[in-house]
Design a protein around this motif. Sequence first.
Motif, PDB file in Angstrom:
ATOM      1  N   GLU A   1       0.802  -1.170  -0.067  1.00  0.00           N
ATOM      2  CA  GLU A   1       0.132   0.033  -0.059  1.00  0.00           C
ATOM      3  C   GLU A   1       1.045   1.175   0.085  1.00  0.00           C
ATOM      4  O   GLU A   1       1.867   1.266   0.533  1.00  0.00           O
ATOM      5  N   PRO A   2       0.378   2.285  -0.558  1.00  0.00           N
ATOM      6  CA  PRO A   2       1.143   3.467  -0.536  1.00  0.00           C
ATOM      7  C   PRO A   2       1.665   3.877   0.696  1.00  0.00           C
ATOM      8  O   PRO A   2       2.732   4.495   0.992  1.00  0.00           O
ATOM      9  N   ALA A   3       1.145   3.878   1.813  1.00  0.00           N
ATOM     10  CA  ALA A   3       1.283   3.943   3.436  1.00  0.00           C
ATOM     11  C   ALA A   3       2.708   3.184   3.696  1.00  0.00           C
ATOM     12  O   ALA A   3       3.490   3.633   4.549  1.00  0.00           O
ATOM     13  N   GLU A   4       2.850   1.978   2.928  1.00  0.00           N
ATOM     14  CA  GLU A   4       4.094   1.168   3.264  1.00  0.00           C
ATOM     15  C   GLU A   4       5.275   1.372   2.122  1.00  0.00           C
ATOM     16  O   GLU A   4       6.204   0.904   2.430  1.00  0.00           O
ATOM     17  N   PHE A   5       5.169   2.386   1.471  1.00  0.00           N
ATOM     18  CA  PHE A   5       5.980   2.405   0.358  1.00  0.00           C
ATOM     19  C   PHE A   5       7.428   2.740   1.057  1.00  0.00           C
ATOM     20  O   PHE A   5       7.467   3.948   1.880  1.00  0.00           O
ATOM     21  N   GLU A   6       8.440   2.282   0.437  1.00  0.00           N
ATOM     22  CA  GLU A   6       9.864   2.746   1.031  1.00  0.00           C
ATOM     23  C   GLU A   6      10.660   3.344  -0.381  1.00  0.00           C
ATOM     24  O   GLU A   6      10.891   2.758  -1.216  1.00  0.00           O
ATOM     25  N   HIS A   7      10.821   4.708  -0.154  1.00  0.00           N
ATOM     26  CA  HIS A   7      11.074   5.371  -1.228  1.00  0.00           C
ATOM     27  C   HIS A   7      12.881   5.565  -1.440  1.00  0.00           C
ATOM     28  O   HIS A   7      13.432   5.511   0.093  1.00  0.00           O
ATOM     29  N   TYR A   8      13.208   5.403  -2.401  1.00  0.00           N
ATOM     30  CA  TYR A   8      14.817   5.936  -2.373  1.00  0.00           C
ATOM     31  C   TYR A   8      15.053   7.114  -2.699  1.00  0.00           C
ATOM     32  O   TYR A   8      14.495   7.615  -3.689  1.00  0.00           O
TER      33      TYR A   8
END
Length: 264
Positions: free
Chosen positions: A68-75
Amino acid sequence: MTRLQHLGLAFCLTLSVAVNLQSVAEEFLFGHKGWCAARRAVAARNFVRHGFSEAKYGPVENLNPKAEPAEFEHYWHHPVGIHLLVGASFSVLGVGEWQARLVPAILMILGFLLFADMARRWWPNGPGRWAAMVLFITTPMLAYYGPFVNQEALVLLFCLMSLWTWMRWQETRQHRWIAASAVVAILGAWSDWPWFVFAFWLACTVAMPLVKRRQIEWSWLVPFCAAVLVGFFGVLWHLSELYGGDDFIQAFRDVGRFRQSGKG
């Protein structure tokens, strides 16, 4: 250009294509190339899965396709230019190794074409231009990074574009080349951090001889430097958004400190 010069350019272009497409279909296995390519490809695949807008136009590194978007880990360690381009390639051509490697290969070939035009202007006669073009193509570092799915090819292209648009301004004094330099500066900021070093060098190279003559022409220098700053703060703002947190100012500072530390 004469017929012989056209044939020479065609030969150099063919050589450039051959060098840059040498390993375009290889699998992402071990080593620096495999690790970087796989990481960029994961982010690009997530653009296809979740959409660019949902990912905030930033590389998402989650392996779970149902994240889900709330779980996204961005670089957020580097500007996102190469990730967006590989994501666009995946969206159009499908997900795979050659679709990822095709992006830097095309960027490197475009860089060669810009360099070839500059070489033609520097050495209108004699073998100088051909020697420069062959050296550009066959330099081991450039041959290595040609199909390398990372920021290097994109940075090189924007460095060459900045130099080329400045040269065109010097030759023509047409204001469209000032605008072109400014646009390249803003977009170049999204390639990677080394481009800012080149932009500083280019600005100093242009300004220092003018300072010695005590007659600075601001018409190109001011818009270019202003565009560099616009691009720089735009990139920092975007990376701060990807970094997350409720305090935007603190996120902005953390991203800046991280880059100053030399990590990542």
